[in-house]
Design a protein around this motif. Structure first.
Motif, PDB file in Angstrom:
ATOM      1  N   ALA A 199      56.672  48.504  41.512  1.00  0.00           N
ATOM      2  CA  ALA A 199      55.507  47.719  41.091  1.00  0.00           C
ATOM      3  C   ALA A 199      55.920  46.290  40.717  1.00  0.00           C
ATOM      4  O   ALA A 199      55.264  45.316  41.100  1.00  0.00           O
ATOM      5  CB  ALA A 199      54.807  48.394  39.908  1.00  0.00           C
ATOM      6  N   GLN A 202      56.672  44.369  43.860  1.00  0.00           N
ATOM      7  CA  GLN A 202      55.463  43.946  44.573  1.00  0.00           C
ATOM      8  C   GLN A 202      54.775  42.789  43.853  1.00  0.00           C
ATOM      9  O   GLN A 202      54.249  41.876  44.494  1.00  0.00           O
ATOM     10  CB  GLN A 202      54.505  45.133  44.734  1.00  0.00           C
ATOM     11  CG  GLN A 202      55.002  46.173  45.729  1.00  0.00           C
ATOM     12  CD  GLN A 202      53.966  47.228  46.060  1.00  0.00           C
ATOM     13  OE1 GLN A 202      52.969  47.387  45.352  1.00  0.00           O
ATOM     14  NE2 GLN A 202      54.190  47.967  47.131  1.00  0.00           N
ATOM     15  N   LYS A 203      54.808  42.805  42.530  1.00  0.00           N
ATOM     16  CA  LYS A 203      54.234  41.679  41.789  1.00  0.00           C
ATOM     17  C   LYS A 203      54.981  40.386  42.150  1.00  0.00           C
ATOM     18  O   LYS A 203      54.369  39.328  42.322  1.00  0.00           O
ATOM     19  CB  LYS A 203      54.315  41.913  40.288  1.00  0.00           C
ATOM     20  CG  LYS A 203      53.607  40.792  39.506  1.00  0.00           C
ATOM     21  CD  LYS A 203      54.103  40.661  38.085  1.00  0.00           C
ATOM     22  CE  LYS A 203      53.463  39.438  37.423  1.00  0.00           C
ATOM     23  NZ  LYS A 203      54.081  39.120  36.127  1.00  0.00           N
ATOM     24  N   ILE A 210      47.712  46.956  42.279  1.00  0.00           N
ATOM     25  CA  ILE A 210      48.580  47.927  42.953  1.00  0.00           C
ATOM     26  C   ILE A 210      47.975  49.327  42.844  1.00  0.00           C
ATOM     27  O   ILE A 210      47.648  49.795  41.757  1.00  0.00           O
ATOM     28  CB  ILE A 210      50.001  47.924  42.351  1.00  0.00           C
ATOM     29  CG1 ILE A 210      50.646  46.547  42.518  1.00  0.00           C
ATOM     30  CG2 ILE A 210      50.866  48.988  43.028  1.00  0.00           C
ATOM     31  CD1 ILE A 210      52.023  46.429  41.875  1.00  0.00           C
ATOM     32  N   ALA A 212      48.512  53.262  43.297  1.00  0.00           N
ATOM     33  CA  ALA A 212      49.579  54.262  43.308  1.00  0.00           C
ATOM     34  C   ALA A 212      49.030  55.606  43.757  1.00  0.00           C
ATOM     35  O   ALA A 212      48.090  56.128  43.169  1.00  0.00           O
ATOM     36  CB  ALA A 212      50.176  54.396  41.911  1.00  0.00           C
ATOM     37  N   VAL A 221      54.093  53.337  37.759  1.00  0.00           N
ATOM     38  CA  VAL A 221      53.450  52.193  38.425  1.00  0.00           C
ATOM     39  C   VAL A 221      52.379  51.607  37.513  1.00  0.00           C
ATOM     40  O   VAL A 221      52.314  50.385  37.291  1.00  0.00           O
ATOM     41  CB  VAL A 221      52.823  52.615  39.775  1.00  0.00           C
ATOM     42  CG1 VAL A 221      52.066  51.446  40.406  1.00  0.00           C
ATOM     43  CG2 VAL A 221      53.899  53.131  40.730  1.00  0.00           C
ATOM     44  N   ALA A 225      52.482  47.879  35.803  1.00  0.00           N
ATOM     45  CA  ALA A 225      51.407  46.931  36.102  1.00  0.00           C
ATOM     46  C   ALA A 225      50.785  46.414  34.803  1.00  0.00           C
ATOM     47  O   ALA A 225      50.552  45.206  34.651  1.00  0.00           O
ATOM     48  CB  ALA A 225      50.343  47.586  36.978  1.00  0.00           C
ATOM     49  N   SER A 232      46.095  47.889  38.152  1.00  0.00           N
ATOM     50  CA  SER A 232      46.535  49.041  38.939  1.00  0.00           C
ATOM     51  C   SER A 232      45.315  49.868  39.325  1.00  0.00           C
ATOM     52  O   SER A 232      44.215  49.668  38.810  1.00  0.00           O
ATOM     53  CB  SER A 232      47.516  49.905  38.132  1.00  0.00           C
ATOM     54  OG  SER A 232      46.884  50.385  36.948  1.00  0.00           O
TER      55      SER A 232
END
Length: 329
Positions: A199, A202-203, A210, A212, A221, A225, A232
């Motif tokens: 996570a 990806q940020k 995001i 999950a 995750v 987030a 999320s």
């Protein structure tokens, strides 16, 4: 004793001697544990609701390892449990092997099709619920970049990924969806630390929402987030309450209804494939007090419009498992 009472008494003795009248249903959880706050816990909630509404009782088993699948199923069948419900595609091969050995026992398997005369296969249209989550992600994202983190890299989880990407790209055609999986073995369902690391990665690539779909791994995750100040999306169970105001929505998969319905049917459980799609109330996005501040009227209207169009067939959400491909990727 009247003739009617004699007949009834005889029937009762016959039923009890066959071991069927007193049969309790049973539930076997997949790896990750009963309280994974996701898939297994949704199944547990369905069984709990059945107990509350009927006063009945049921047997349950939690899987500790892959090696236990056959032993667990046989043990429950030998005790007379009926029907036996199992959560997860991974029971498919074992159930195919075991079901013929217990022709008088009804089985229900969630997330896999097993073609046996005493098996009900419950499958969900995860892609449809995920499409709705994708719409919401696109409308909430400021960067027009979303992330998807799946658990075990298998076709079933690609259904979630592909539906989400379709909904996101239909709403933000110039956007981007980042995709990661946590592994290729069952351990991928229970690695919240790795989920959190993905996570954060990806940020750093621009994702500010995001999704999950990773069982217990998804808890990491959602936590990461929230810590990182991005949104999320939860899965299976309603996970909005885990981080109020920071979980945009949850793609709810009504595993609880599947278990409740199977327990309620009991020994009259209908074999064959049962499809739980959007129209049947099998999947949806969760709106409640925890996420209401994040969901504006425009977003709600977009979701309701998409629901109607999916139900009517105007929007065709591609099922990844139909041909192992995704038009949005």
């Amino acid at each position: 004793m009247s003739l009617m009472k004699t007949l009834l008494a005889g029937a009762a003795v016959t039923a009890l001697s066959s071991g069927l009248a007193s049969a309790d249903p049973a539930l076997i959880y997949d790896l990750g544990g009963k309280f994974d706050k996701s898939f297994n816990e949704a199944a547990f909630n369905g069984a709990t609701r059945w107990v509350e509404e009927t006063g009945g009782s049921y047997k349950e088993l939690e899987m500790q390892s892959e090696a236990q699948r056959e032993q667990a199923l046989r043990r429950l069948a030998e005790t007379g449990a009926n029907p036996i419900v199992m959560t997860g595609f991974a029971f498919g091969d074992v159930l195919t092997k075991i079901a013929p050995d217990y022709p008088d026992t009804k089985f229900a398997i969630i997330d896999m099709v097993v073609e046996q005369p005493n098996v009900q296969s419950v499958v969900f249209a995860e892609e449809q619920g995920s499409y709705l989550a994708g719409i919401m992600a696109a409308m909430a994202s400021e960067t027009k970049t979303a992330g998807f983190i799946g658990g075990m890299d298998i076709p079933l989880i690609h259904k979630f990924e592909c539906g989400f990407a379709q909904g996101f790209m239909a709403t933000a055609p110039d956007g981007k969806v980042l995709i990661n999986y946590t592994g290729t073995t069952p351990a991928a369902w229970n690695d919240p630390v790795k989920g959190g690391e993905l996570a954060k990665a990806q940020k750093s690539q621009g994702a500010d929402v995001i999704y999950a779909a990773a069982g217990g791994t998804g808890i990491g995750v959602l936590q990461a987030a929230a810590d990182e100040g991005i949104l999320s999306i939860g899965v299976d169970s309603n996970q909005n309450h885990l981080h109020p105001g920071k979980v945009l929505t949850s793609m709810v998969k009504r595993v609880d209804n599947a278990v409740f319905d199977a327990f309620t049917a009991g020994m009259d459980l209908e074999p064959g494939v049962k499809v739980m799609d959007l129209a049947a109330g099998g999947v949806d996005v969760a709106i409640d007090d925890s996420n209401q501040p994040l969901v504006n009227a425009e977003m709600l209207a977009a979701v309701e419009e998409a629901k109607a169009k999916i139900a009517s067939g105007e929007i065709q959400v591609h099922d990844y498992m139909a041909d192992n491909s995704c038009p949005a990727s």
